[in-house]
Design a protein around this motif. Structure first.
Motif, PDB file in Angstrom:
ATOM      1  N   SER A   1      64.456  37.835  25.272  1.00  0.00           N
ATOM      2  CA  SER A   1      64.576  37.295  23.916  1.00  0.00           C
ATOM      3  C   SER A   1      63.572  36.172  23.729  1.00  0.00           C
ATOM      4  O   SER A   1      63.428  35.311  24.598  1.00  0.00           O
ATOM      5  CB  SER A   1      65.984  36.742  23.675  1.00  0.00           C
ATOM      6  OG  SER A   1      66.939  37.750  23.814  1.00  0.00           O
ATOM      7  N   ARG A   2      62.912  36.192  22.593  1.00  0.00           N
ATOM      8  CA  ARG A   2      62.006  35.116  22.209  1.00  0.00           C
ATOM      9  C   ARG A   2      62.666  34.386  21.046  1.00  0.00           C
ATOM     10  O   ARG A   2      63.060  35.008  20.058  1.00  0.00           O
ATOM     11  CB  ARG A   2      60.660  35.680  21.795  1.00  0.00           C
ATOM     12  CG  ARG A   2      59.653  34.619  21.494  1.00  0.00           C
ATOM     13  CD  ARG A   2      58.306  35.218  21.243  1.00  0.00           C
ATOM     14  NE  ARG A   2      57.387  34.161  20.902  1.00  0.00           N
ATOM     15  CZ  ARG A   2      56.106  34.332  20.731  1.00  0.00           C
ATOM     16  NH1 ARG A   2      55.583  35.525  20.860  1.00  0.00           N
ATOM     17  NH2 ARG A   2      55.343  33.328  20.418  1.00  0.00           N
TER      18      ARG A   2
ATOM     19  N   GLN B   1      63.561  29.677  29.449  1.00  0.00           N
ATOM     20  CA  GLN B   1      62.211  29.154  29.628  1.00  0.00           C
ATOM     21  C   GLN B   1      61.728  28.522  28.331  1.00  0.00           C
ATOM     22  O   GLN B   1      62.135  28.952  27.251  1.00  0.00           O
ATOM     23  CB  GLN B   1      61.257  30.297  30.034  1.00  0.00           C
ATOM     24  CG  GLN B   1      61.604  30.882  31.379  1.00  0.00           C
ATOM     25  CD  GLN B   1      61.807  32.384  31.322  1.00  0.00           C
ATOM     26  OE1 GLN B   1      61.211  33.111  32.082  1.00  0.00           O
ATOM     27  NE2 GLN B   1      62.644  32.867  30.424  1.00  0.00           N
ATOM     28  N   ARG B   2      60.872  27.512  28.466  1.00  0.00           N
ATOM     29  CA  ARG B   2      60.352  26.804  27.295  1.00  0.00           C
ATOM     30  C   ARG B   2      58.828  26.796  27.372  1.00  0.00           C
ATOM     31  O   ARG B   2      58.252  26.563  28.436  1.00  0.00           O
ATOM     32  CB  ARG B   2      60.869  25.374  27.292  1.00  0.00           C
ATOM     33  CG  ARG B   2      60.470  24.563  26.091  1.00  0.00           C
ATOM     34  CD  ARG B   2      60.985  23.140  26.229  1.00  0.00           C
ATOM     35  NE  ARG B   2      61.531  22.677  24.974  1.00  0.00           N
ATOM     36  CZ  ARG B   2      62.317  21.627  24.850  1.00  0.00           C
ATOM     37  NH1 ARG B   2      62.669  20.933  25.914  1.00  0.00           N
ATOM     38  NH2 ARG B   2      62.752  21.264  23.668  1.00  0.00           N
ATOM     39  N   ALA B   3      58.194  27.018  26.239  1.00  0.00           N
ATOM     40  CA  ALA B   3      56.734  26.983  26.188  1.00  0.00           C
ATOM     41  C   ALA B   3      56.228  25.569  26.477  1.00  0.00           C
ATOM     42  O   ALA B   3      56.816  24.592  26.014  1.00  0.00           O
ATOM     43  CB  ALA B   3      56.241  27.449  24.819  1.00  0.00           C
ATOM     44  N   ARG B   4      55.173  25.459  27.215  1.00  0.00           N
ATOM     45  CA  ARG B   4      54.601  24.150  27.534  1.00  0.00           C
ATOM     46  C   ARG B   4      53.971  23.475  26.328  1.00  0.00           C
ATOM     47  O   ARG B   4      53.928  22.261  26.250  1.00  0.00           O
ATOM     48  CB  ARG B   4      53.538  24.293  28.620  1.00  0.00           C
ATOM     49  CG  ARG B   4      54.095  24.582  29.975  1.00  0.00           C
ATOM     50  CD  ARG B   4      52.998  24.642  30.994  1.00  0.00           C
ATOM     51  NE  ARG B   4      53.546  24.738  32.340  1.00  0.00           N
ATOM     52  CZ  ARG B   4      52.800  24.826  33.407  1.00  0.00           C
ATOM     53  NH1 ARG B   4      51.478  24.836  33.313  1.00  0.00           N
ATOM     54  NH2 ARG B   4      53.372  24.909  34.596  1.00  0.00           N
TER      55      ARG B   4
ATOM     56  N   PHE C   1      61.087  29.143  22.912  1.00  0.00           N
ATOM     57  CA  PHE C   1      61.787  29.490  24.149  1.00  0.00           C
ATOM     58  C   PHE C   1      61.788  30.993  24.332  1.00  0.00           C
ATOM     59  O   PHE C   1      61.607  31.744  23.385  1.00  0.00           O
ATOM     60  CB  PHE C   1      63.252  29.036  24.078  1.00  0.00           C
ATOM     61  CG  PHE C   1      63.427  27.560  23.960  1.00  0.00           C
ATOM     62  CD1 PHE C   1      63.638  26.778  25.084  1.00  0.00           C
ATOM     63  CD2 PHE C   1      63.405  26.940  22.718  1.00  0.00           C
ATOM     64  CE1 PHE C   1      63.813  25.414  24.979  1.00  0.00           C
ATOM     65  CE2 PHE C   1      63.580  25.571  22.599  1.00  0.00           C
ATOM     66  CZ  PHE C   1      63.784  24.808  23.731  1.00  0.00           C
ATOM     67  N   TRP C   2      62.067  31.417  25.553  1.00  0.00           N
ATOM     68  CA  TRP C   2      62.420  32.800  25.799  1.00  0.00           C
ATOM     69  C   TRP C   2      63.472  32.828  26.893  1.00  0.00           C
ATOM     70  O   TRP C   2      63.584  31.917  27.707  1.00  0.00           O
ATOM     71  CB  TRP C   2      61.217  33.691  26.098  1.00  0.00           C
ATOM     72  CG  TRP C   2      60.394  33.350  27.294  1.00  0.00           C
ATOM     73  CD1 TRP C   2      60.469  33.940  28.521  1.00  0.00           C
ATOM     74  CD2 TRP C   2      59.355  32.366  27.388  1.00  0.00           C
ATOM     75  NE1 TRP C   2      59.547  33.373  29.367  1.00  0.00           N
ATOM     76  CE2 TRP C   2      58.852  32.412  28.698  1.00  0.00           C
ATOM     77  CE3 TRP C   2      58.803  31.452  26.493  1.00  0.00           C
ATOM     78  CZ2 TRP C   2      57.830  31.579  29.140  1.00  0.00           C
ATOM     79  CZ3 TRP C   2      57.788  30.626  26.937  1.00  0.00           C
ATOM     80  CH2 TRP C   2      57.305  30.692  28.235  1.00  0.00           C
TER      81      TRP C   2
ATOM     82  N   GLU D   1      65.767  29.294  14.390  1.00  0.00           N
ATOM     83  CA  GLU D   1      65.005  29.617  13.185  1.00  0.00           C
ATOM     84  C   GLU D   1      64.675  31.108  13.162  1.00  0.00           C
ATOM     85  O   GLU D   1      64.881  31.783  12.161  1.00  0.00           O
ATOM     86  CB  GLU D   1      63.726  28.785  13.164  1.00  0.00           C
ATOM     87  CG  GLU D   1      62.881  28.958  11.931  1.00  0.00           C
ATOM     88  CD  GLU D   1      61.727  27.981  11.926  1.00  0.00           C
ATOM     89  OE1 GLU D   1      60.582  28.437  12.144  1.00  0.00           O
ATOM     90  OE2 GLU D   1      61.972  26.784  11.727  1.00  0.00           O
ATOM     91  N   THR D   2      64.125  31.624  14.274  1.00  0.00           N
ATOM     92  CA  THR D   2      63.818  33.046  14.399  1.00  0.00           C
ATOM     93  C   THR D   2      64.105  33.499  15.824  1.00  0.00           C
ATOM     94  O   THR D   2      64.018  32.708  16.758  1.00  0.00           O
ATOM     95  CB  THR D   2      62.336  33.367  14.078  1.00  0.00           C
ATOM     96  OG1 THR D   2      61.497  32.673  15.001  1.00  0.00           O
ATOM     97  CG2 THR D   2      61.978  32.993  12.657  1.00  0.00           C
ATOM     98  N   ALA D   3      64.432  34.781  15.962  1.00  0.00           N
ATOM     99  CA  ALA D   3      64.671  35.345  17.290  1.00  0.00           C
ATOM    100  C   ALA D   3      64.363  36.828  17.269  1.00  0.00           C
ATOM    101  O   ALA D   3      64.566  37.496  16.255  1.00  0.00           O
ATOM    102  CB  ALA D   3      66.117  35.120  17.710  1.00  0.00           C
ATOM    103  N   GLU D   4      63.861  37.289  18.385  1.00  0.00           N
ATOM    104  CA  GLU D   4      63.638  38.720  18.559  1.00  0.00           C
ATOM    105  C   GLU D   4      63.987  39.074  19.994  1.00  0.00           C
ATOM    106  O   GLU D   4      63.807  38.268  20.900  1.00  0.00           O
ATOM    107  CB  GLU D   4      62.199  39.117  18.238  1.00  0.00           C
ATOM    108  CG  GLU D   4      61.155  38.430  19.095  1.00  0.00           C
ATOM    109  CD  GLU D   4      59.734  38.811  18.725  1.00  0.00           C
ATOM    110  OE1 GLU D   4      59.414  40.015  18.699  1.00  0.00           O
ATOM    111  OE2 GLU D   4      58.956  37.887  18.483  1.00  0.00           O
ATOM    112  N   SER D   5      64.537  40.278  20.195  1.00  0.00           N
ATOM    113  CA  SER D   5      64.968  40.690  21.526  1.00  0.00           C
ATOM    114  C   SER D   5      64.488  42.094  21.830  1.00  0.00           C
ATOM    115  O   SER D   5      64.402  42.935  20.939  1.00  0.00           O
ATOM    116  CB  SER D   5      66.491  40.657  21.641  1.00  0.00           C
ATOM    117  OG  SER D   5      66.967  39.348  21.519  1.00  0.00           O
ATOM    118  N   LEU D   6      64.198  42.311  23.096  1.00  0.00           N
ATOM    119  CA  LEU D   6      63.857  43.629  23.619  1.00  0.00           C
ATOM    120  C   LEU D   6      64.866  43.962  24.700  1.00  0.00           C
ATOM    121  O   LEU D   6      65.181  43.117  25.542  1.00  0.00           O
ATOM    122  CB  LEU D   6      62.455  43.625  24.233  1.00  0.00           C
ATOM    123  CG  LEU D   6      61.292  43.265  23.323  1.00  0.00           C
ATOM    124  CD1 LEU D   6      60.030  43.074  24.148  1.00  0.00           C
ATOM    125  CD2 LEU D   6      61.088  44.368  22.298  1.00  0.00           C
ATOM    126  N   VAL D   7      65.378  45.190  24.689  1.00  0.00           N
ATOM    127  CA  VAL D   7      66.307  45.642  25.718  1.00  0.00           C
ATOM    128  C   VAL D   7      65.700  46.870  26.367  1.00  0.00           C
ATOM    129  O   VAL D   7      65.194  47.769  25.688  1.00  0.00           O
ATOM    130  CB  VAL D   7      67.688  45.991  25.118  1.00  0.00           C
ATOM    131  CG1 VAL D   7      68.626  46.493  26.200  1.00  0.00           C
ATOM    132  CG2 VAL D   7      68.283  44.785  24.415  1.00  0.00           C
TER     133      VAL D   7
END
Length: 100
Positions: free
Chosen positions: A8-9, A43-46, A52-53, A85-91
């Motif tokens: 998930s992002r 995880q968090r982007a630097r 996050f993802w 705010e936004t989210a997208e997921s891949l399964v």
């Protein structure tokens, strides 16, 4: 049955990154107790404190469903809904992995 992978992002609302991390700590603690949850990593982007993802691996589809319906997820869902705010997921299915 194949292990299930979920990626998930997530982008949280401006200035809400630390609140998101705090809310996710409860989810992570709950995941520790789920036998079928094999990996759960936040995880968090630097370069972007609101980006996050989450990487997840489950023993099977049933384990993913147990996680989705867990008390920790139910408790966190209202807070996360407010922060995201936004989210997208891949399964998908795990096809190769390096164990520790």
């Amino acid at each position: 049955m194949a292990q299930v992978a979920l990626l998930s992002r997530v982008r949280v609302k401006a200035g809400r990154g630390e609140e998101f991390v705090a809310a996710m700590k409860g989810v992570l603690a709950g995941a520790e107790e789920e036998a079928g949850t094999l990996l759960y990593v936040l995880q968090r982007a630097r370069d972007d404190a609101e980006s996050f993802w989450v990487s997840e691996i489950y023993a099977d589809d049933a384990a993913l469903e147990i996680h989705r319906r867990s008390a920790a997820m139910e408790a966190a869902r209202p807070v996360l809904t407010e922060l995201i705010e936004t989210a997208e997921s891949l399964v998908g299915d795990v096809v190769a992995a390096k164990g520790r």
